[in-house]
Design an enzyme around this catalytic site. Structure first.
Site, PDB file in Angstrom:
ATOM      1  N   LYS A  63       0.854  -1.186   0.000  1.00 55.38           N
ATOM      2  CA  LYS A  63       0.000   0.000   0.000  1.00 55.38           C
ATOM      3  C   LYS A  63       0.883   1.227   0.000  1.00 55.38           C
ATOM      4  CE  LYS A  63      -4.480   0.875   0.137  1.00 55.38           C
ATOM      5  NZ  LYS A  63      -5.548   0.018  -0.412  1.00 55.38           N
TER       6      LYS A  63
HETATM    7  P1  NAD Z   1     -13.093   7.950  -2.568  1.00 53.06           P
HETATM    8  O1  NAD Z   1     -12.074   8.936  -2.162  1.00 53.06           O
HETATM    9  O2  NAD Z   1     -13.488   7.843  -4.009  1.00 53.06           O
HETATM   10  O3  NAD Z   1     -14.448   8.168  -1.728  1.00 53.06           O
HETATM   11  C1  NAD Z   1     -14.452   8.213  -0.332  1.00 53.06           C
HETATM   12  C2  NAD Z   1     -15.837   8.620   0.137  1.00 53.06           C
HETATM   13  O4  NAD Z   1     -15.845   8.628   1.576  1.00 53.06           O
HETATM   14  C3  NAD Z   1     -16.252  10.012  -0.305  1.00 53.06           C
HETATM   15  O5  NAD Z   1     -17.648  10.048  -0.530  1.00 53.06           O
HETATM   16  C4  NAD Z   1     -15.892  10.874   0.907  1.00 53.06           C
HETATM   17  O6  NAD Z   1     -16.660  12.085   0.967  1.00 53.06           O
HETATM   18  C5  NAD Z   1     -16.247   9.914   2.026  1.00 53.06           C
HETATM   19  N1  NAD Z   1     -15.561  10.218   3.287  1.00 53.06           N
HETATM   20  C6  NAD Z   1     -14.278  10.623   3.454  1.00 53.06           C
HETATM   21  N2  NAD Z   1     -14.034  10.809   4.767  1.00 53.06           N
HETATM   22  C7  NAD Z   1     -15.182  10.523   5.416  1.00 53.06           C
HETATM   23  C8  NAD Z   1     -15.589  10.544   6.776  1.00 53.06           C
HETATM   24  N3  NAD Z   1     -14.739  10.957   7.730  1.00 53.06           N
HETATM   25  N4  NAD Z   1     -16.855  10.161   7.079  1.00 53.06           N
HETATM   26  C9  NAD Z   1     -17.719   9.773   6.113  1.00 53.06           C
HETATM   27  N5  NAD Z   1     -17.409   9.751   4.817  1.00 53.06           N
HETATM   28  C10 NAD Z   1     -16.158  10.124   4.475  1.00 53.06           C
HETATM   29  O7  NAD Z   1     -12.562   6.543  -2.017  1.00 53.06           O
HETATM   30  P2  NAD Z   1     -12.931   5.079  -2.536  1.00 53.06           P
HETATM   31  O8  NAD Z   1     -11.943   4.693  -3.568  1.00 53.06           O
HETATM   32  O9  NAD Z   1     -14.396   5.022  -2.803  1.00 53.06           O
HETATM   33  O10 NAD Z   1     -12.572   4.224  -1.230  1.00 53.06           O
HETATM   34  C11 NAD Z   1     -13.495   4.103  -0.151  1.00 53.06           C
HETATM   35  C12 NAD Z   1     -13.058   2.965   0.756  1.00 53.06           C
HETATM   36  O11 NAD Z   1     -12.985   1.750  -0.022  1.00 53.06           O
HETATM   37  C13 NAD Z   1     -11.656   3.127   1.370  1.00 53.06           C
HETATM   38  O12 NAD Z   1     -11.658   2.552   2.651  1.00 53.06           O
HETATM   39  C14 NAD Z   1     -10.771   2.334   0.430  1.00 53.06           C
HETATM   40  O13 NAD Z   1      -9.577   1.886   1.063  1.00 53.06           O
HETATM   41  C15 NAD Z   1     -11.698   1.181   0.096  1.00 53.06           C
HETATM   42  N6  NAD Z   1     -11.348   0.499  -1.165  1.00 53.06           N
HETATM   43  C16 NAD Z   1     -11.318   1.156  -2.349  1.00 53.06           C
HETATM   44  C17 NAD Z   1     -11.021   0.468  -3.521  1.00 53.06           C
HETATM   45  C18 NAD Z   1     -11.055   1.123  -4.868  1.00 53.06           C
HETATM   46  O14 NAD Z   1     -10.918   0.398  -5.886  1.00 53.06           O
HETATM   47  N7  NAD Z   1     -11.241   2.432  -4.967  1.00 53.06           N
HETATM   48  C19 NAD Z   1     -10.717  -0.907  -3.459  1.00 53.06           C
HETATM   49  C20 NAD Z   1     -10.753  -1.549  -2.223  1.00 53.06           C
HETATM   50  C21 NAD Z   1     -11.077  -0.840  -1.086  1.00 53.06           C
END
Ligand code: NAD
Length: 426
Positions: free
Chosen positions: A118
């Site tokens: 990561k």
């Molecule tokens: P992103 O940045 O596209 O979206 C994050 C979302 O969470 C946004 O809507 C943001 O406003 C919200 N957010 C941020 N801080 C917050 C808080 N304190 N309280 C409530 N909401 C909050 O991120 P993403 O890519 O959608 O990732 C989201 C989660 O999924 C993360 O934990 C990430 O590690 C996990 N994840 C993502 C992927 C991927 O392919 N993008 C894959 C596996 C896991």
């Protein structure tokens, strides 16, 4: 034995655990059940390599700000290191270390030939201009360039990063090492990205949620789904849930949430919200806080934002038939035990959000072969792998009488330990 800085401490579960302590707690549970010896535990509980860098960034207004960046490679027994790059203010050594370890377990569970890694830059991407983000990304890529590689370590997007970030990374890497599309995944399709990668994590979340619903006797048609986080993962999980017959009753972003027990109009919501307009004041729903959203009555609760949001303070008020961890580490170990006591199954992160890395694997394969797959093939292969992994987790949990998380960790740790052993690591 000598103490090392990242050696996990054997501690009692609590909400105050750091992300790495929480991830390590679940690992040790698996190590106990599998009877791993101390040497193997030591290898699997610590990172292979941890790189911390200073990133001086010239801001648009002429100031210089120094950011901290990290790339952590946890374990490579099963293949090249693989994992996303996060731009977020909480991205520190401990958080990135936890996420790197989770990638090792996730990749083993979904059975892609990768180890776990990561990366992160501790910053607030929302207040940086596009030009600043580009300079930050290029500088960071230059600094970690010598430890990544198509057969060594392949980054991807995560919170705060996206396909554009990957395009800059690929370009910055290529300027130094030559054209190398397979150096990152989650790229724009025009640059060698895979069809279906953008929505893959959200799609995978819904594939395994539907499989779980079948097992748990929850009718997916009309099932009420509440989603915290409306970024890449939350947005696509909501869209695909609705498309496949469920009713999305609530979504949120960092500014708050919106709730409509009759189901949100997601098309209208997609038009309403922008990068600077939160979903919370959406006229088609009632405004709720992120904390209230987690406690709404629903069939499936999907935390899809940040870690640690379900904790001992709210686990007793979770009002869902099932929790699906689309985010990494959204449930603290204490809350996990409380939900288990209340017979609320939790589909663990290392299973639920593994669709993204699965399609990243397909993207890497396409880049190496220089051959483009059709979207149908991507989605077919994704469904096949997610369904199989979900089935294996349920079968193991039933056989061993464990939670789904414990079963998922047991399968993953067993696979990595076996690979480490036959390679001769231990
Ligand atoms: P992103 O940045 O596209 O979206 C994050 C979302 O969470 C946004 O809507 C943001 O406003 C919200 N957010 C941020 N801080 C917050 C808080 N304190 N309280 C409530 N909401 C909050 O991120 P993403 O890519 O959608 O990732 C989201 C989660 O999924 C993360 O934990 C990430 O590690 C996990 N994840 C993502 C992927 C991927 O392919 N993008 C894959 C596996 C896991």
């Amino acid at each position: 034995m000598a103490k090392t800085e990242n050696r996990p401490r054997a501690i009692e579960p609590s909400d105050d655990m750091t992300p790495f302590e929480a991830a390590t707690y679940f690992f040790h549970g698996a190590a106990d059940r599998l009877g791993l010896n101390e040497e193997m535990r030591e290898v699997l509980a610590t990172s292979y390599r941890e790189l911390a860098v200073q990133i001086p960034l010239r801001m648009d207004d002429g100031r210089m700000v120094v950011y901290r960046g990290f790339r952590i490679q946890h374990n490579g027994a099963r293949g090249p290191y693989k994992g996303g790059i996060r731009f977020h203010e909480s991205a520190d050594l401990d958080e990135v270390r936890a996420l790197a370890a989770l990638m090792t377990w996730k990749n083993a569970l979904i059975d892609v030939p990768f180890g776990g890694a990561k990366g992160g830059v501790q910053c607030e991407p929302g207040i940086l201009s596009q030009k600043e983000l580009e300079r930050l990304t290029r500088r960071f890529t230059g600094m970690i360039g010598y430890i990544i590689g198509v057969n060594r370590d392949i980054p991807a997007p995560d919170m705060g990063t996206n396909a554009q970030t990957m395009a800059w990374m690929m370009d910055a890497y290529g300027q130094k090492y030559g054209y190398t599309p397979g150096i990152v995944t989650g790229k724009p399709v025009e640059l060698g990205g895979s069809p279906g990668r953008e929505e893959a994590t959200g799609r995978g979340v819904i594939i395994c949620t539907r499989e779980a619903c079948k097992r748990l006797g929850i009718d997916w048609r009309g099932a009420r789904v509440a989603i915290q986080g409306y970024g890449n993962v939350g947005f696509w999980a909501a869209a695909i849930a609705a498309e496949t017959g469920a009713k999305v009753v609530a979504v949120s972003d960092v500014g708050g949430g919106t709730h409509n027990p009759d189901g949100l109009d997601l098309d209208a919501l997609a038009i309403y919200r922008t990068d600077s307009v939160s979903v919370t004041d959406f006229p088609g729903g009632t405004s709720v806080t992120n904390e209230e959203l987690l406690e709404l009555e629903c069939d499936v609760l999907i935390p899809a934002a940040i870690h640690g949001v379900i904790h001992s303070g709210n686990a007793s008020r979770i009002n869902a038939k099932m929790v699906v961890e689309a985010a990494n580490g959204p449930t603290t170990p204490v809350a996990d035990a409380m939900l288990n006591e209340r017979s609320i199954p939790v589909l663990p992160d290392i299973l639920a959000n593994s669709g993204g890395v699965t399609v990243s694997y397909f993207e890497w394969v396409q880049n190496i072969q220089q051959f483009r797959w059709e979207l149908d093939q991507v989605n077919f292969e994704l469904k096949k792998r997610m369904t199989k992994a979900t089935d294996q987790v349920f079968t193991r949990a039933e056989r061993e009488g464990t939670t789904l998380r414990d079963a998922a960790f047991d399968i993953a740790v067993e696979r990595v330990a076996h690979a480490a052993e036959i390679r001769g690591y231990v």
